[in-house]
Design an enzyme around this catalytic site. Structure first.
Site, PDB file in Angstrom:
ATOM      1  N   PHE A 137      -6.570   2.579 -44.516  1.00 52.34           N
ATOM      2  CA  PHE A 137      -6.413   3.935 -45.069  1.00 52.34           C
ATOM      3  C   PHE A 137      -7.067   4.107 -46.438  1.00 52.34           C
ATOM      4  O   PHE A 137      -6.585   4.880 -47.267  1.00 52.34           O
ATOM      5  CB  PHE A 137      -4.927   4.349 -45.103  1.00 52.34           C
ATOM      6  CG  PHE A 137      -4.265   4.257 -43.757  1.00 52.34           C
ATOM      7  CD1 PHE A 137      -4.677   5.061 -42.700  1.00 52.34           C
ATOM      8  CD2 PHE A 137      -3.239   3.334 -43.527  1.00 52.34           C
ATOM      9  CE1 PHE A 137      -4.083   4.964 -41.439  1.00 52.34           C
ATOM     10  CE2 PHE A 137      -2.632   3.236 -42.271  1.00 52.34           C
ATOM     11  CZ  PHE A 137      -3.061   4.059 -41.228  1.00 52.34           C
ATOM     12  N   LEU A 388      -4.910  -0.878 -36.938  1.00 55.50           N
ATOM     13  CA  LEU A 388      -4.693   0.546 -36.624  1.00 55.50           C
ATOM     14  C   LEU A 388      -5.730   1.455 -37.272  1.00 55.50           C
ATOM     15  O   LEU A 388      -6.263   1.132 -38.305  1.00 55.50           O
ATOM     16  CB  LEU A 388      -3.285   0.950 -37.089  1.00 55.50           C
ATOM     17  CG  LEU A 388      -2.182   0.089 -36.486  1.00 55.50           C
ATOM     18  CD1 LEU A 388      -0.850   0.435 -37.136  1.00 55.50           C
ATOM     19  CD2 LEU A 388      -2.110   0.279 -34.977  1.00 55.50           C
TER      20      LEU A 388
HETATM   21  C1  YNC Z   1     -15.216   0.499 -46.681  1.00 59.67           C
HETATM   22  N1  YNC Z   1     -14.881   1.247 -45.643  1.00 59.67           N
HETATM   23  O1  YNC Z   1     -20.157  -0.716 -49.730  1.00 59.67           O
HETATM   24  P1  YNC Z   1     -21.270  -2.042 -52.557  1.00 59.67           P
HETATM   25  S1  YNC Z   1     -11.870   1.492 -43.489  1.00 59.67           S
HETATM   26  C2  YNC Z   1     -14.957  -1.447 -47.941  1.00 59.67           C
HETATM   27  N2  YNC Z   1     -14.620  -0.680 -46.882  1.00 59.67           N
HETATM   28  O2  YNC Z   1     -19.887  -1.197 -52.429  1.00 59.67           O
HETATM   29  P2  YNC Z   1     -17.921   4.512 -53.826  1.00 59.67           P
HETATM   30  C3  YNC Z   1     -16.504   0.061 -48.676  1.00 59.67           C
HETATM   31  N3  YNC Z   1     -15.902  -1.122 -48.848  1.00 59.67           N
HETATM   32  O3  YNC Z   1     -21.905  -1.950 -51.184  1.00 59.67           O
HETATM   33  P3  YNC Z   1     -17.317   6.347 -51.681  1.00 59.67           P
HETATM   34  C4  YNC Z   1     -16.195   0.919 -47.622  1.00 59.67           C
HETATM   35  N4  YNC Z   1     -16.953   2.026 -47.714  1.00 59.67           N
HETATM   36  O4  YNC Z   1     -22.091  -1.371 -53.601  1.00 59.67           O
HETATM   37  C5  YNC Z   1     -17.713   1.840 -48.792  1.00 59.67           C
HETATM   38  N5  YNC Z   1     -17.443   0.678 -49.374  1.00 59.67           N
HETATM   39  O5  YNC Z   1     -20.893  -3.427 -52.873  1.00 59.67           O
HETATM   40  C6  YNC Z   1     -18.075   0.105 -50.547  1.00 59.67           C
HETATM   41  N6  YNC Z   1     -14.692   7.817 -46.537  1.00 59.67           N
HETATM   42  O6  YNC Z   1     -17.998   2.939 -53.576  1.00 59.67           O
HETATM   43  C7  YNC Z   1     -19.566   0.274 -50.538  1.00 59.67           C
HETATM   44  N7  YNC Z   1     -12.415   5.126 -45.053  1.00 59.67           N
HETATM   45  O7  YNC Z   1     -16.593   4.841 -54.397  1.00 59.67           O
HETATM   46  C8  YNC Z   1     -19.918   0.157 -51.998  1.00 59.67           C
HETATM   47  O8  YNC Z   1     -18.075   5.070 -52.322  1.00 59.67           O
HETATM   48  C9  YNC Z   1     -18.763   0.869 -52.651  1.00 59.67           C
HETATM   49  O9  YNC Z   1     -17.045   7.379 -52.715  1.00 59.67           O
HETATM   50  C10 YNC Z   1     -19.103   2.336 -52.953  1.00 59.67           C
HETATM   51  O10 YNC Z   1     -15.911   5.755 -51.174  1.00 59.67           O
HETATM   52  C11 YNC Z   1     -15.836   4.977 -50.016  1.00 59.67           C
HETATM   53  O11 YNC Z   1      -9.652   1.663 -44.751  1.00 59.67           O
HETATM   54  C12 YNC Z   1     -14.763   5.572 -49.092  1.00 59.67           C
HETATM   55  O12 YNC Z   1     -14.298   5.810 -44.070  1.00 59.67           O
HETATM   56  C13 YNC Z   1     -14.737   4.747 -47.805  1.00 59.67           C
HETATM   57  O13 YNC Z   1     -13.070   8.078 -48.087  1.00 59.67           O
HETATM   58  C14 YNC Z   1     -13.413   5.488 -49.798  1.00 59.67           C
HETATM   59  O14 YNC Z   1     -16.426   7.150 -48.339  1.00 59.67           O
HETATM   60  C15 YNC Z   1     -15.110   7.060 -48.814  1.00 59.67           C
HETATM   61  O15 YNC Z   1     -18.097   6.746 -50.471  1.00 59.67           O
HETATM   62  C16 YNC Z   1     -14.184   7.698 -47.788  1.00 59.67           C
HETATM   63  O16 YNC Z   1     -19.073   4.988 -54.616  1.00 59.67           O
HETATM   64  C17 YNC Z   1     -13.982   8.409 -45.405  1.00 59.67           C
HETATM   65  O17 YNC Z   1     -17.667   0.836 -51.732  1.00 59.67           O
HETATM   66  C18 YNC Z   1     -12.841   7.499 -44.965  1.00 59.67           C
HETATM   67  C19 YNC Z   1     -13.276   6.079 -44.656  1.00 59.67           C
HETATM   68  C20 YNC Z   1     -12.598   3.707 -44.830  1.00 59.67           C
HETATM   69  C21 YNC Z   1     -11.813   3.245 -43.633  1.00 59.67           C
HETATM   70  C22 YNC Z   1     -10.517   0.939 -44.393  1.00 59.67           C
HETATM   71  C23 YNC Z   1     -10.496  -0.547 -44.726  1.00 59.67           C
HETATM   72  C24 YNC Z   1     -10.840  -0.700 -46.167  1.00 59.67           C
HETATM   73  C25 YNC Z   1     -10.992  -2.131 -46.601  1.00 59.67           C
HETATM   74  C26 YNC Z   1     -11.328  -2.259 -48.071  1.00 59.67           C
HETATM   75  C27 YNC Z   1     -11.597  -3.681 -48.485  1.00 59.67           C
HETATM   76  C28 YNC Z   1     -10.317  -4.469 -48.610  1.00 59.67           C
HETATM   77  C29 YNC Z   1     -10.608  -5.865 -49.139  1.00 59.67           C
HETATM   78  C30 YNC Z   1      -9.336  -6.730 -49.191  1.00 59.67           C
HETATM   79  C31 YNC Z   1      -8.436  -6.337 -50.380  1.00 59.67           C
HETATM   80  C32 YNC Z   1      -7.197  -7.238 -50.526  1.00 59.67           C
HETATM   81  C33 YNC Z   1      -7.644  -8.633 -50.914  1.00 59.67           C
HETATM   82  C34 YNC Z   1      -6.543  -9.640 -51.074  1.00 59.67           C
HETATM   83  C35 YNC Z   1      -6.025 -10.664 -51.241  1.00 59.67           C
END
Ligand code: YNC
Ligand code: MG
Length: 388
Positions: A137, A388
């Site tokens: 999320f 999920l």
């Molecule tokens: C993504 N989905 O690559 P770099 S899935 C992780 N998961 O970084 P900005 C992501 N990273 O490449 P925006 C990502 N999407 O430069 C983008 N990134 O190294 C990376 N969409 O940030 C991206 N929800 O803030 C880049 O981008 C950097 O404004 C760019 O925000 C991204 O929940 C986002 O698809 C996804 O709401 C929030 O586009 C936005 O675009 C958005 O400039 C629609 O970010 C909804 C959407 C994603 C669904 C998900 C899983 C997320 C996992 C995150 C990683 C967790 C790591 C483990 C942490 C715990 C560790 C311990 C212990």
């Protein structure tokens, strides 16, 4: 290329194929006293909040943020529309931490503009059970995109996970990041082909008419397997044994105990559905199937606003062929008025997809581990984990 992800303890693209690197944690845990005690800095208009998802008001704010800003398909025709009850279920499993339900508000207006969550889970990687966070999320309001807010959200959830002495995580994304453990494909089985075609989810095949298409996807109105019934609370111990035994064969899978099975698999109206096969002779429980309910908003249709989608969850076949079990799952999903039944090509799903008239989707789903290296990329059929 990946300014943020290159700094994180995840497998890097340049390491692919380097067999000298060991399998397991990339970085060792640090003493808890060395974990940063204060939240990361946000740009000054914003503040962190911990979301109390039990509160009807907060749950509605999260629901509204996600309904308007969460994941869309590549053509921006559909957007996930997780229900409030689903969110509560997804975010409060056994042992959950409220501090891992993280929001960002605008200080002046208190408007919720970003969200990220973790939940604890035991995940087995080959022979080792690892306590992990499942992160999900992640959402930034459409008007705040591309401002590097996502890396701050990810660092903050990581910090709060570390404060609970947990050092690994699992997550999925539609985008390619360093480095997928496996890449899966979604398959879709039409249950209501007319609506799916009307809203642009699917297209009439070549040399096909609407009436031939409806006939092609027609299902029997009764399930075929003797002893097929809905799972009940007293089935939890038997289903736990069945599922634990079944999941052993996959390289990466959850380590479910009875509390997990009660939470994740007992049927919950409009959230998760589970069915099992109880032998009419021996009353032994031999097979199991489940799916969760995740509707999508339809963004540009005059006639329809919501697509009702069922997603294949955990399925176990020991006596009933998986093909027959899933055919019964389609029948009950159709009865519950779902428009489409989706499944990933994980576990043994490939053995029924084509035969049961699923068609391949266009998007891919990548699975990732944080701070845990695998020596080889997995085949999707080696994965026993559905997030999920
Ligand atoms: C993504 N989905 O690559 P770099 S899935 C992780 N998961 O970084 P900005 C992501 N990273 O490449 P925006 C990502 N999407 O430069 C983008 N990134 O190294 C990376 N969409 O940030 C991206 N929800 O803030 C880049 O981008 C950097 O404004 C760019 O925000 C991204 O929940 C986002 O698809 C996804 O709401 C929030 O586009 C936005 O675009 C958005 O400039 C629609 O970010 C909804 C959407 C994603 C669904 C998900 C899983 C997320 C996992 C995150 C990683 C967790 C790591 C483990 C942490 C715990 C560790 C311990 C212990
Ligand atoms: Mg941003």
């Amino acid at each position: 290329r990946h300014k943020f992800w290159e700094t994180q303890p995840v497998g890097q693209f340049k390491e692919l194929g380097d067999m000298s690197l060991p399998e397991g944690p990339i970085e060792q845990p640090t003493p808890l006293s060395e974990v940063k005690q204060e939240p990361y800095n946000l740009p000054s208009p914003y503040e962190w909040i911990t979301c109390d998802i039990d509160s009807e008001e907060v749950c509605a704010e999260v629901y509204n943020l996600l309904t308007n800003n969460y994941v869309e398909d590549d053509e921006n025709m559909f957007r996930f529309n997780y229900s409030k009850e689903f969110l509560r279920w997804a975010l409060r499993p056994p042992g959950y931490f409220r501090s891992w339900h993280i929001g960002v508000r605008v200080k002046s207006s208190k408007k919720l503009v970003a969200f990220i969550t973790g939940i604890p889970a035991r995940i087995r990687v080959r022979d080792t059970v690892v306590l992990m966070a499942e992160v999900n999320f992640l959402c930034v309001h459409k008007k705040l995109r591309s401002k590097r807010l996502a890396p701050v959200m990810i660092k903050e959830v990581t910090r709060r996970v570390h404060l609970e002495n947990i050092w690994q995580a699992a997550y999925t994304a539609g985008v390619v990041l360093p480095t997928p453990v496996t890449t899966c494909q979604y398959w879709h089985r039409s249950l209501n082909p007319k609506k799916l075609i009307d809203v642009g989810f699917s297209r009439l095949g070549a040399r096909m008419t609407m009436s031939r298409t409806i006939k092609l996807y027609k299902l029997s109105d009764q399930t075929a397997t003797p002893g097929f019934r809905k799972m009940e609370p007293h089935d939890v111990p038997a289903i736990t044994r069945l599922l634990r035994n079944y999941l052993q064969q996959f390289a990466v899978a959850p380590d479910f105990d009875v509390d997990d099975v009660e939470h994740w698999l007992l049927p919950k109206e409009d959230v998760v559905e589970s069915y099992l096969v109880e032998s009419p002779e021996t009353h032994e429980i031999t097979d199991f199937c489940s799916f969760y309910s995740l509707p999508s908003s339809i963004l540009g249709s005059q006639n329809h606003s919501v697509l009702k989608a069922a997603y294949s969850y955990y399925n176990v076949s020991t006596k009933t062929p998986l093909l027959q079990l899933m055919s019964d799952a389609l029948i009950v999903a159709k009865k519950k008025d779902f428009d489409v039944f989706n499944a990933l090509d994980v576990m043994h799903n490939e053995t029924f997809l084509k035969e049961l008239k699923f068609g391949p989707g266009d998007g891919k789903l990548h699975y990732y581990l944080y701070n845990y290296r695998l020596k080889h990329v997995l085949r999707s059929s080696e994965l026993g984990l559905v997030l999920l």
